[in-house]
Design a protein around this motif. Structure first.
Motif, PDB file in Angstrom:
ATOM      1  N   ALA A  25       0.855  -1.187   0.000  1.00 23.16           N
ATOM      2  CA  ALA A  25       0.000   0.000   0.000  1.00 23.16           C
ATOM      3  C   ALA A  25       0.888   1.233   0.000  1.00 23.16           C
ATOM      4  O   ALA A  25       2.046   1.184   0.424  1.00 23.16           O
ATOM      5  N   PRO A  26       0.376   2.357  -0.469  1.00 27.21           N
ATOM      6  CA  PRO A  26       1.163   3.593  -0.439  1.00 27.21           C
ATOM      7  C   PRO A  26       1.513   4.001   0.987  1.00 27.21           C
ATOM      8  O   PRO A  26       0.875   3.569   1.956  1.00 27.21           O
ATOM      9  N   ASP A  27       2.518   4.820   1.097  1.00 25.92           N
ATOM     10  CA  ASP A  27       2.903   5.388   2.385  1.00 25.92           C
ATOM     11  C   ASP A  27       1.894   6.481   2.722  1.00 25.92           C
ATOM     12  O   ASP A  27       1.963   7.596   2.207  1.00 25.92           O
ATOM     13  N   LEU A  28       0.928   6.159   3.574  1.00 28.21           N
ATOM     14  CA  LEU A  28      -0.156   7.100   3.849  1.00 28.21           C
ATOM     15  C   LEU A  28       0.275   8.248   4.756  1.00 28.21           C
ATOM     16  O   LEU A  28      -0.516   9.150   5.012  1.00 28.21           O
ATOM     17  N   SER A  29       1.532   8.199   5.224  1.00 30.86           N
ATOM     18  CA  SER A  29       2.064   9.384   5.906  1.00 30.86           C
ATOM     19  C   SER A  29       2.434  10.460   4.892  1.00 30.86           C
ATOM     20  O   SER A  29       2.611  11.623   5.240  1.00 30.86           O
ATOM     21  N   ILE A  30       2.534  10.044   3.621  1.00 30.58           N
ATOM     22  CA  ILE A  30       2.860  10.969   2.533  1.00 30.58           C
ATOM     23  C   ILE A  30       1.643  11.192   1.636  1.00 30.58           C
ATOM     24  O   ILE A  30       1.327  12.309   1.251  1.00 30.58           O
ATOM     25  N   ASP A  31       0.959  10.075   1.296  1.00 31.41           N
ATOM     26  CA  ASP A  31      -0.156  10.128   0.357  1.00 31.41           C
ATOM     27  C   ASP A  31      -1.486  10.251   1.102  1.00 31.41           C
ATOM     28  O   ASP A  31      -1.733   9.530   2.061  1.00 31.41           O
ATOM     29  N   LYS A  62       1.394  -4.193   7.322  1.00 32.53           N
ATOM     30  CA  LYS A  62       1.597  -4.958   8.548  1.00 32.53           C
ATOM     31  C   LYS A  62       0.331  -5.746   8.880  1.00 32.53           C
ATOM     32  O   LYS A  62      -0.773  -5.308   8.635  1.00 32.53           O
ATOM     33  N   GLY A  63       0.544  -6.936   9.442  1.00 30.48           N
ATOM     34  CA  GLY A  63      -0.581  -7.809   9.748  1.00 30.48           C
ATOM     35  C   GLY A  63      -0.782  -8.901   8.714  1.00 30.48           C
ATOM     36  O   GLY A  63      -1.646  -9.758   8.866  1.00 30.48           O
ATOM     37  N   PHE A  64       0.024  -8.865   7.640  1.00 36.13           N
ATOM     38  CA  PHE A  64      -0.090  -9.869   6.581  1.00 36.13           C
ATOM     39  C   PHE A  64       1.210 -10.666   6.452  1.00 36.13           C
ATOM     40  O   PHE A  64       1.634 -11.009   5.347  1.00 36.13           O
ATOM     41  N   ASN A  65       1.837 -10.976   7.597  1.00 36.45           N
ATOM     42  CA  ASN A  65       3.152 -11.630   7.590  1.00 36.45           C
ATOM     43  C   ASN A  65       3.181 -12.876   6.717  1.00 36.45           C
ATOM     44  O   ASN A  65       4.155 -13.138   6.013  1.00 36.45           O
ATOM     45  N   GLY A  66       2.107 -13.656   6.747  1.00 35.47           N
ATOM     46  CA  GLY A  66       2.085 -14.918   6.009  1.00 35.47           C
ATOM     47  C   GLY A  66       2.040 -14.756   4.510  1.00 35.47           C
ATOM     48  O   GLY A  66       2.171 -15.746   3.774  1.00 35.47           O
ATOM     49  N   MET A  67       1.853 -13.536   4.028  1.00 35.96           N
ATOM     50  CA  MET A  67       1.748 -13.306   2.587  1.00 35.96           C
ATOM     51  C   MET A  67       3.026 -12.743   1.982  1.00 35.96           C
ATOM     52  O   MET A  67       3.045 -12.352   0.822  1.00 35.96           O
ATOM     53  N   ILE A 109       8.079  -5.491   5.354  1.00 36.21           N
ATOM     54  CA  ILE A 109       7.094  -5.263   6.413  1.00 36.21           C
ATOM     55  C   ILE A 109       7.582  -4.289   7.477  1.00 36.21           C
ATOM     56  O   ILE A 109       6.770  -3.658   8.162  1.00 36.21           O
ATOM     57  N   ASP A 110       8.910  -4.115   7.595  1.00 37.31           N
ATOM     58  CA  ASP A 110       9.418  -3.141   8.575  1.00 37.31           C
ATOM     59  C   ASP A 110       9.349  -1.706   8.044  1.00 37.31           C
ATOM     60  O   ASP A 110       9.615  -0.746   8.767  1.00 37.31           O
ATOM     61  N   HIS A 111       9.007  -1.571   6.758  1.00 43.54           N
ATOM     62  CA  HIS A 111       8.821  -0.271   6.091  1.00 43.54           C
ATOM     63  C   HIS A 111      10.111   0.541   5.948  1.00 43.54           C
ATOM     64  O   HIS A 111      10.061   1.707   5.570  1.00 43.54           O
TER      65      HIS A 111
END
Length: 214
Positions: A25-31, A62-67, A109-111
């Motif tokens: 997903a986009p970085d929603l702190s920017i977008d 985050k929250g989709f570790n298995g994917m 996932i750590d961004h």
């Protein structure tokens, strides 16, 4: 209607294959979230007009570790269709009809950890109106009975189910069709090149025969 031995085209199924869906997903702190949601909606419909609006960074949600995938597939469905460098290099050898390959950075996932390699959001621009609904099957019409409601292809859509007229054999090797909802189509020559480079999987290329109408 008569059928001739014309080269088929292919529905490039980049969205209905679970193995290439990865929740970036986009970085929603920017977008801006609302603006992004509208942009993504327009992108899926093939209505993106300004590639400058497209995100430059996509973050693994985050929250989709298995994917998580290692290595990443050559085509990623992240809402946006993202291709890797190898597939980019195949695509640019063909007539893309003005398609844009917009550079994008992918982060784990750590961004903060960037995925190795180069990635591009694929923006398909070309349009060809070649879909022949009366000669096709296993096509759904979720918006019916709206006039000129586009068809939707699915896992039920198999080889030779979708028929096209010969107008699609000229022009761009990659396009969308106004008669089909959110679908990419590719020429036989582009399909064979993607296969020869072993870059098709996990997506699918579904054969669409050409019919001649009288």
């Amino acid at each position: 209607m008569s059928s001739k031995k014309l080269q088929p085209v292919f529905w490039w199924d980049v969205r209905r294959v679970n193995d290439n869906f990865i929740p970036y997903a986009p970085d929603l702190s920017i977008d801006d979230p609302k603006a992004h949601a509208e942009l993504l909606k327009r992108y899926k419909m093939g209505e993106t007009s300004d590639v400058g609006e497209l995100p430059d960074r996509l973050l693994f949600e985050k929250g989709f570790n298995g994917m998580q995938r290692n290595p990443l597939p050559p085509v990623i469905d992240a809402g946006y269709i993202v291709v890797n460098q190898a597939l980019h290099d195949v695509l640019v050898q063909f007539d893309l009809g003005g398609a844009v390959l917009h550079p994008v950075k992918l982060f784990q996932i750590d961004h903060t950890t960037e995925e190795a390699g180069n990635y591009y959001i694929l923006v398909v621009v070309a349009r060809k109106q070649g879909f022949e609904p009366e000669h096709s099957k296993n096509v759904e019409y979720p918006r019916a009975p709206e006039p000129n409601s586009p068809g939707m292809l699915s896992f039920l859509t198999l080889e030779d189910d979708v028929r096209m007229n010969a107008s699609v054999l000229t022009g761009a090797d990659l396009w969308m069709d106004p008669g089909v909802f959110q679908a990419f189509f590719i020429s036989d020559r582009l399909c064979q090149a993607i296969k020869a480079a072993n870059l098709l999987a996990p997506t699918r290329a579904i054969r669409c025969p050409i019919v001649t109408l009288h």
